[in-house]
Design a protein around this motif. Structure first.
Motif, PDB file in Angstrom:
ATOM      1  N   LYS A 192       3.836   5.617  -8.018  1.00 61.20           N
ATOM      2  CA  LYS A 192       5.055   5.824  -7.367  1.00 61.20           C
ATOM      3  C   LYS A 192       5.018   5.295  -5.970  1.00 61.20           C
ATOM      4  CE  LYS A 192       6.043  10.264  -9.632  1.00 61.20           C
ATOM      5  NZ  LYS A 192       6.188  11.538  -9.402  1.00 61.20           N
ATOM      6  N   GLU A 193       5.995   5.104  -5.219  1.00 57.72           N
ATOM      7  CA  GLU A 193       6.171   4.639  -3.741  1.00 57.72           C
ATOM      8  C   GLU A 193       4.919   5.208  -3.119  1.00 57.72           C
ATOM      9  OE1 GLU A 193       8.851   4.283   0.351  1.00 57.72           O
ATOM     10  OE2 GLU A 193       9.729   5.356  -1.461  1.00 57.72           O
ATOM     11  N   SER A 195       1.478   4.737   0.082  1.00 55.48           N
ATOM     12  CA  SER A 195       1.324   4.669   1.477  1.00 55.48           C
ATOM     13  C   SER A 195       0.911   3.153   1.889  1.00 55.48           C
ATOM     14  CB  SER A 195       0.744   6.043   1.951  1.00 55.48           C
ATOM     15  OG  SER A 195      -0.614   5.748   1.060  1.00 55.48           O
ATOM     16  N   LYS A 234       2.121   5.621   5.221  1.00 58.38           N
ATOM     17  CA  LYS A 234       3.331   6.299   5.196  1.00 58.38           C
ATOM     18  C   LYS A 234       3.034   7.441   4.134  1.00 58.38           C
ATOM     19  CE  LYS A 234       7.225   3.281   6.085  1.00 58.38           C
ATOM     20  NZ  LYS A 234       8.371   2.697   5.365  1.00 58.38           N
ATOM     21  N   ALA A 235       3.577   8.651   4.272  1.00 61.83           N
ATOM     22  CA  ALA A 235       3.536   9.800   3.190  1.00 61.83           C
ATOM     23  C   ALA A 235       4.632  10.542   3.091  1.00 61.83           C
ATOM     24  CB  ALA A 235       2.101  10.396   3.903  1.00 61.83           C
ATOM     25  N   PRO A 236       4.968  11.090   2.021  1.00 64.66           N
ATOM     26  CA  PRO A 236       6.115  11.950   1.795  1.00 64.66           C
ATOM     27  C   PRO A 236       6.176  13.196   2.591  1.00 64.66           C
ATOM     28  CG  PRO A 236       4.821  11.861   0.154  1.00 64.66           C
ATOM     29  CD  PRO A 236       4.132  10.884   0.733  1.00 64.66           C
ATOM     30  N   PHE A 237       5.064  13.690   2.955  1.00 63.89           N
ATOM     31  CA  PHE A 237       5.098  14.983   3.372  1.00 63.89           C
ATOM     32  C   PHE A 237       3.845  15.352   4.156  1.00 63.89           C
ATOM     33  CE2 PHE A 237       3.884  19.599   3.098  1.00 63.89           C
ATOM     34  CZ  PHE A 237       5.274  20.224   3.588  1.00 63.89           C
ATOM     35  N   ASN A 257       5.496  10.000   8.363  1.00 60.64           N
ATOM     36  CA  ASN A 257       5.924  11.064   7.119  1.00 60.64           C
ATOM     37  C   ASN A 257       7.402  11.080   7.032  1.00 60.64           C
ATOM     38  OD1 ASN A 257       3.328  12.672   6.994  1.00 60.64           O
ATOM     39  ND2 ASN A 257       3.638  12.816   9.149  1.00 60.64           N
ATOM     40  N   LYS A 258       7.728  11.286   5.768  1.00 56.36           N
ATOM     41  CA  LYS A 258       9.380  11.432   5.471  1.00 56.36           C
ATOM     42  C   LYS A 258       9.566  12.856   5.979  1.00 56.36           C
ATOM     43  CE  LYS A 258      10.574   7.915   3.199  1.00 56.36           C
ATOM     44  NZ  LYS A 258      11.815   7.148   3.482  1.00 56.36           N
ATOM     45  N   SER A 260       8.130  16.567   7.673  1.00 53.82           N
ATOM     46  CA  SER A 260       6.835  17.322   8.191  1.00 53.82           C
ATOM     47  C   SER A 260       7.338  18.561   8.663  1.00 53.82           C
ATOM     48  CB  SER A 260       6.362  16.542   9.709  1.00 53.82           C
ATOM     49  OG  SER A 260       5.372  17.175  10.170  1.00 53.82           O
ATOM     50  N   ASP A 272      10.095   9.419   9.572  1.00 52.68           N
ATOM     51  CA  ASP A 272      11.087   8.778   8.965  1.00 52.68           C
ATOM     52  C   ASP A 272      12.097   9.370   8.066  1.00 52.68           C
ATOM     53  OD1 ASP A 272      12.443   6.501   8.316  1.00 52.68           O
ATOM     54  OD2 ASP A 272      11.141   5.733   6.719  1.00 52.68           O
ATOM     55  N   GLY A 273      12.416  10.689   8.411  1.00 53.12           N
ATOM     56  CA  GLY A 273      13.136  11.436   7.849  1.00 53.12           C
ATOM     57  C   GLY A 273      13.401  12.950   8.365  1.00 53.12           C
TER      58      GLY A 273
END
Length: 618
Positions: A192-193, A195, A234-237, A257-258, A260, A272-273
């Motif tokens: 998946k997407e 980092s 990059k990381a989702p969480f 992080n998307k 945090s 980034d979220g």
């Protein structure tokens, strides 16, 4: 999901200096003789179709270089120009030049495990001296796992849930980085997407130099920042208890992080979220979309979106957002958006939006929006609206609207300034000033107030007293048909001057006194002759303050200048007298009786033609 089983516990280990595979591998030719290094780098950028990123304080950009080479790749060309004392890494369309005169080696002692858990132990040493290197960063950028070497250069790393071949990067300040690849027994899947590593330019260490950043960021996180620099993953969480205890460990400062969630507080590369910190959030680069902190937000880059803090927001870069803090907001560069600070808002550059506070608003650049506070300070100019409950101070030019509860202070003004007490302009005022007291060193606009003062008056002053220090100010002494003795001060400009008038008539049985205001204009006829149309209104005191008595005049005196300081004047006048007093007292009673045929339908009004004559002191 397609999977491929690779059954080979340890296929190979290799180390290499980091060389980018596309831009740095391109061949170029240079024929340069004694030119600045900065110019040569610009030529290479143009030939290679990319941009360099480097620290100009370290790279000798002003030094003169000579190079005559054909068909060398860009990496080899840079080595010749920089004497092999730098390393080069590519990220996107950037080639990063990093000072690295030394080289290191990664010595692998053991690498064992399976896709669920894989362990690598080793030592980082100096390539030339073979001495161990302390505090080197060893990290796997896809799994976001990192370690620091100890005092003897040793480290041990545990990797979990491996789905791709392992790539360990070793970085250390002043050393060229190396990448070591491992092919373990792993299940390679469609990822998946991930980092993927990218580069962020700028001074990413600025946030750690602040008092709060230096206090709350751990030593391990600071070392990682120094070693790895602007290479960010990059990381989702991210979940964090405190900055040193989080899901990314000491590598948290290198991860965007998307989302945090931080119980007490956290330190990361950026957002980034969305980010929620019950205590605080510290980010060394950009934040966008949403950020909330019960205490404070501290951002080293730019902010885009909504930023809310219970105490304060501090941003080193630009802000294009809605920014709310109960205490204060501080922005290191420019601001566009909506900002509310309970006590204080500060923007170091321009503001294109709205600033609201109950206390102080300060702007280091230009205001192009709306600002409301107890006191507003602008270092350059205003092109918008300022409302200061106490006042507004602008070090440059104002061309918008300012409303000051006490005062407006400007260097120059071409807009509208409204103040209950005073408007003060240090240089030229070419707009409108309305206040009890107005001052301008040079007036080209309009002043409206009780006291208007100007150094040089080329505009219009309307008020009780108008003083032009280098302009129009005259005294006239004269007599007319109704009052024997009259003194008039005339101040302002030839275009429009104000008259402060006093008169008395001692011929009457009871003394009569007059006082009032008027306006006039000097119209030059010949070199020493001018015509001065004047209009005025004076209160007439006839022994009692219980009645309103007004003498309104239109006069057309001719002024003949005798020398530099003296002139004579005289001319006709039109008079309209209003009174509620029934008894005909003194000279005005005689005038009313004499000119009763000129009375209006209303008996309170009487009109007549009169005259005036006197001397004018210039």
């Amino acid at each position: 999901m397609r999977t491929l089983k690779i059954t080979f516990l340890f296929l190979f280990v290799f180390s290499s200096l980091i060389k980018a595979q596309s831009n740095l591998a391109r061949s170029i030719s240079l024929n340069i003789e004694q030119q600045k290094l900065s110019s040569v780098l610009a030529m290479i950028e143009e030939k290679g179709g990319f941009r360099f990123s480097y620290n100009s304080n370290i790279l000798p950009v002003d030094s003169l270089v000579t190079i005559h080479e054909n068909n060398l790749n860009i990496a080899e060309t840079l080595d010749k120009l920089l004497n092999h004392r730098f390393e080069y890494r590519q990220s996107g369309n950037f080639v990063i030049i990093r000072y690295a005169p030394l080289e290191l080696l990664l010595l692998v002692n053991e690498s064992v495990g399976n896709p669920e858990l894989y362990t690598i132990t080793g030592q980082v040493v100096d390539k030339r001296s073979n001495k161990p290197i302390e505090d080197a960063s060893i990290y796997e950028k896809n799994l976001l796992v990192s370690e620091l070497s100890d005092g003897n250069g040793y480290f041990s790393m545990r990797l979990k849930n491996i789905t791709q071949p392992i790539s360990l990067t070793v970085s250390k300040e002043n050393y060229k980085s190396t990448i070591t690849h491992f092919l373990a027994e792993v299940n390679i899947t469609n990822r998946k997407e991930g980092s993927a590593e990218r580069f962020i330019s700028g001074n990413l260490g600025d946030i750690e130099k602040t008092w709060l950043g230096n206090t709350l960021v751990t030593a391990q996180q600071k070392i990682q920042s120094i070693n790895i620099g602007g290479f960010i993953s990059k990381a989702p969480f991210q979940f964090s208890l405190i900055p040193g205890l989080n899901s990314h460990g000491s590598l948290s400062g290198q991860v965007v992080n998307k989302f945090s969630f931080n119980v007490v507080g956290a330190y990361s590369a950026g957002v980034d979220g969305g980010e929620i910190g019950l205590g605080f959030n510290i980010n060394k680069s950009d934040v966008q979309y949403f950020q909330f902190a019960g205490g404070f937000n501290l951002v080293g880059g730019n902010v885009r979106g909504v930023q809310i803090a219970g105490f304060f927001n501090g941003v080193i870069g630009d802000v294009r957002a809605a920014q709310v803090a109960l205490a204060y907001n501080r922005v290191g560069k420019g601001f566009e958006g909506f900002q509310v600070g309970g006590i204080y808002n500060h923007v170091n550059q321009d503001v294109k939006g709205i600033q609201l506070s109950l206390g102080l608003n300060t702007i280091g650049g230009t205001l192009k929006g709306w600002q409301t506070g107890a006191l507003n300070l602008v270092n350059k100019e205003t092109k918008g609206v300022q409302i200061g409950i106490g006042g507004n101070i602008v070090a440059g030019r104002t061309s918008g609207v300012q409303v000051g509860g006490i005062a407006n202070i400007n260097k120059e003004s071409s807009g509208v300034n409204l103040a209950m007490l005073a408007n003060l302009t240090g240089q030229t005022a070419s707009g409108l000033q309305i206040g009890a007291i107005n001052y301008a060193k040079k007036l080209k606009g309009v002043q409206l107030g009780i006291l208007n003062v100007s150094g040089q008056n080329d505009g219009y002053s309307i008020g009780l007293v108008n003083i032009a220090l280098k302009g129009y100010h005259k005294f006239s002494f004269g007599t007319n048909e109704s009052t024997t003795y009259n003194v008039v001060y005339k101040g302002g400009s030839k275009r429009l001057y104000n008259m402060l008038m006093f008169g008395t008539n001692k011929k009457s049985a009871e003394k009569i006194y007059t006082g009032g205001l008027g306006f006039g204009k000097e119209m030059k006829v010949f070199r020493s002759v001018s015509l001065n149309p004047e209009i005025s209104s004076q209160y007439v005191y006839q022994g009692s303050w219980d009645y309103l008595n007004l003498l309104n005049k239109f006069e057309l005196p001719l002024n003949i200048r005798l020398n530099k300081w003296l002139a004579i004047q005289g001319g006709p006048s039109v008079n309209v007298y209003y009174t509620k007093q029934n008894n005909k007292i003194g000279e005005f009673g005689l005038l009313q009786e004499k000119h009763k045929d000129f009375a209006f339908n209303d008996p309170r009004y009487t009109g007549w033609l009169g005259w005036n004559v006197g001397l004018v002191i210039l």
